[in-house]
Design an enzyme around this catalytic site. Structure first.
Site, PDB file in Angstrom:
ATOM      1  CB  SER A   1      -0.950   0.009   1.198  1.00 58.36           C
ATOM      2  OG  SER A   1      -0.234  -0.049   2.422  1.00 58.36           O
TER       3      SER A   1
ATOM      4  CE  LYS B   1      -7.236  -0.375   1.859  1.00 55.66           C
ATOM      5  NZ  LYS B   1      -7.813  -0.806   3.163  1.00 55.66           N
TER       6      LYS B   1
ATOM      7  CG  HIS C   1      -4.198  -1.226  -0.828  1.00 55.98           C
ATOM      8  ND1 HIS C   1      -4.639   0.071  -0.937  1.00 55.98           N
ATOM      9  CD2 HIS C   1      -3.950  -1.434   0.480  1.00 55.98           C
ATOM     10  CE1 HIS C   1      -4.642   0.639   0.267  1.00 55.98           C
ATOM     11  NE2 HIS C   1      -4.237  -0.254   1.136  1.00 55.98           N
TER      12      HIS C   1
END
Length: 396
Positions: free
Chosen positions: A183, A242, A211
């Site tokens: 990340s 996310k 991610h």
């Protein structure tokens, strides 16, 4: 007693401030989107959310969440195995499994809980975990809670991983643990080579797709798609917070027996409330949207390629990235904060990252691209970076 402890805390906090490492929270007074308004009324373009596909304020998700609250209530008020499981939770677990091509899925309140509750139920002191040095804090904490022997390899370094796997032959079972996308830097793990070494040295593989899912791979199905390993990785963890709508909730998906044992013994699952029905329903709709067509993923990839290319051409030091994360390296903690503050004055909302979030001397602005960004917003962001970069001496 507290007087002494209070003085210690005040001294520590003062030292954090003096070192330029104090983190201030900024307040948003609009829905999370590419355009937001911060407290005080200033409109800014948001380049620091994990809202990769722009779904955080998606009208379909909001409507489904409202409808499910009407039919299934607000909260579960219980853990899953007592009386906290609804049909919506089971439907979401099937949707996650279908998306990743896995056998079964278990839901958690967050991916931090999924990682924290993963290793201890599965492994004992007779086993080994081989972990990438730049893995997320949640993986690190999960490993710490487990009695397995710990090995660590340098980030993405397959020679080092092979050495650790050779040493770990002394243990009964072995799990290689890695982020799909790291990340802070935005680099993708070399999952194809990790898988080959796992086959060679008889190890399982665990990948955190937080991610990467929704982001990398031709259709956004994550690193297992990118490296043609769909359905072959034993354990995948991830988040709904996310790309998948930006709310809360995490999951572990993979081999059926692994998921079944986690249901019996994973402490964050056994002792935390189920995610609310409205969140689960919106999660189901998210996966429907992502299997409908590839519009959002294609737009995200185009936005990322454009932004990174323009920033590199301007002379910024950019970490190599294969994701929607663009790390603009500044190296100095104070400079990263000054740079972020100056950008906000220009209407660009970013955050400076510095120790302990990243190693000392590796401070940066982490730009996160979204499918929701327009061409005009990207160009404004690039122009602001160049203006501030010249004013602060980062660019000539």
């Amino acid at each position: 007693m507290y007087n002494d402890f209070q003085q210690y805390l005040q001294t520590t906090l003062r030292e954090i401030r003096e070192a330029g490492l104090y983190k201030n929270e900024r307040v948003i007074i609009t829905p999370q989107s590419s355009d937001i308004q911060v407290e005080g009324g200033k409109d800014v373009i948001n380049f620091c959310a994990n809202n990769y596909l722009g779904l955080a304020d998606n009208a379909e998700l909001i409507q489904v969440a409202k409808e499910r609250m009407d039919t299934r209530g607000y909260g579960m008020a219980s853990v899953r195995f007592i009386c906290g499981t609804q049909d919506t939770h089971k439907q979401l677990e099937r949707a996650v499994s279908d998306f990743f091509g896995t056998e079964d899925t278990i839901l958690y309140a967050a991916c931090f809980d999924a990682n924290g509750g993963l290793f201890e139920p599965l492994l004992t002191a007779d086993d080994a975990i081989i972990s990438d040095a730049l893995n997320h804090a949640s993986i690190i904490d999960g490993v710490r809670l487990c009695k397995a022997v710990r090995y660590r390899y340098a980030n993405g370094d397959m020679e080092d991983l092979e050495k650790q796997l050779q040493a770990a032959q002394a243990q009964r079972f072995r799990i290689i643990a890695t982020d799909g996308v790291f990340s802070m830097d935005g680099n993708v793990c070399p999952l194809n080579r990790i898988y080959e070494l796992a086959q060679k040295y008889n190890a399982l593989v665990m990948v955190d797709e937080s991610h990467s899912a929704g982001v990398v791979g031709k259709t956004g199905h994550g690193v297992t798609e990118q490296f043609d390993l769909r359905g072959k990785i034993e354990i995948i963890t991830g988040t709904l917070g996310k790309a998948f709508g930006g709310s809360v909730g995490g999951f572990t998906t993979g081999k059926k027996e692994i998921i079944d044992l986690l249901r019996q013994r994973s402490r964050p699952y056994l002792f935390s409330n189920s995610i609310p029905p409205m969140i689960a329903a919106a999660g189901i709709k998210t996966f429907e949207i992502l299997t409908r067509d590839n519009t959002l993923q294609d737009r995200l990839h185009a936005n990322t390629d454009y932004f990174v290319s323009k920033m590199q051409s301007a002379g910024f030091d950019i970490k190599p990235t294969q994701s929607a994360i663009c790390a603009v390296m500044l190296y100095d903690a104070r400079l990263s904060q000054e740079f972020a503050a100056a950008l906000q004055e220009e209407g660009i909302y970013v955050t400076g990252f510095y120790y302990p979030v990243v190693p000392k001397g590796q401070a940066r602005i982490r730009v996160q691209l979204s499918a929701a960004h327009t061409q005009e917003q990207l160009d404004k962001g690039i122009a602001a970076f160049i203006k501030v970069g010249k004013a602060l001496g980062v660019l000539k």
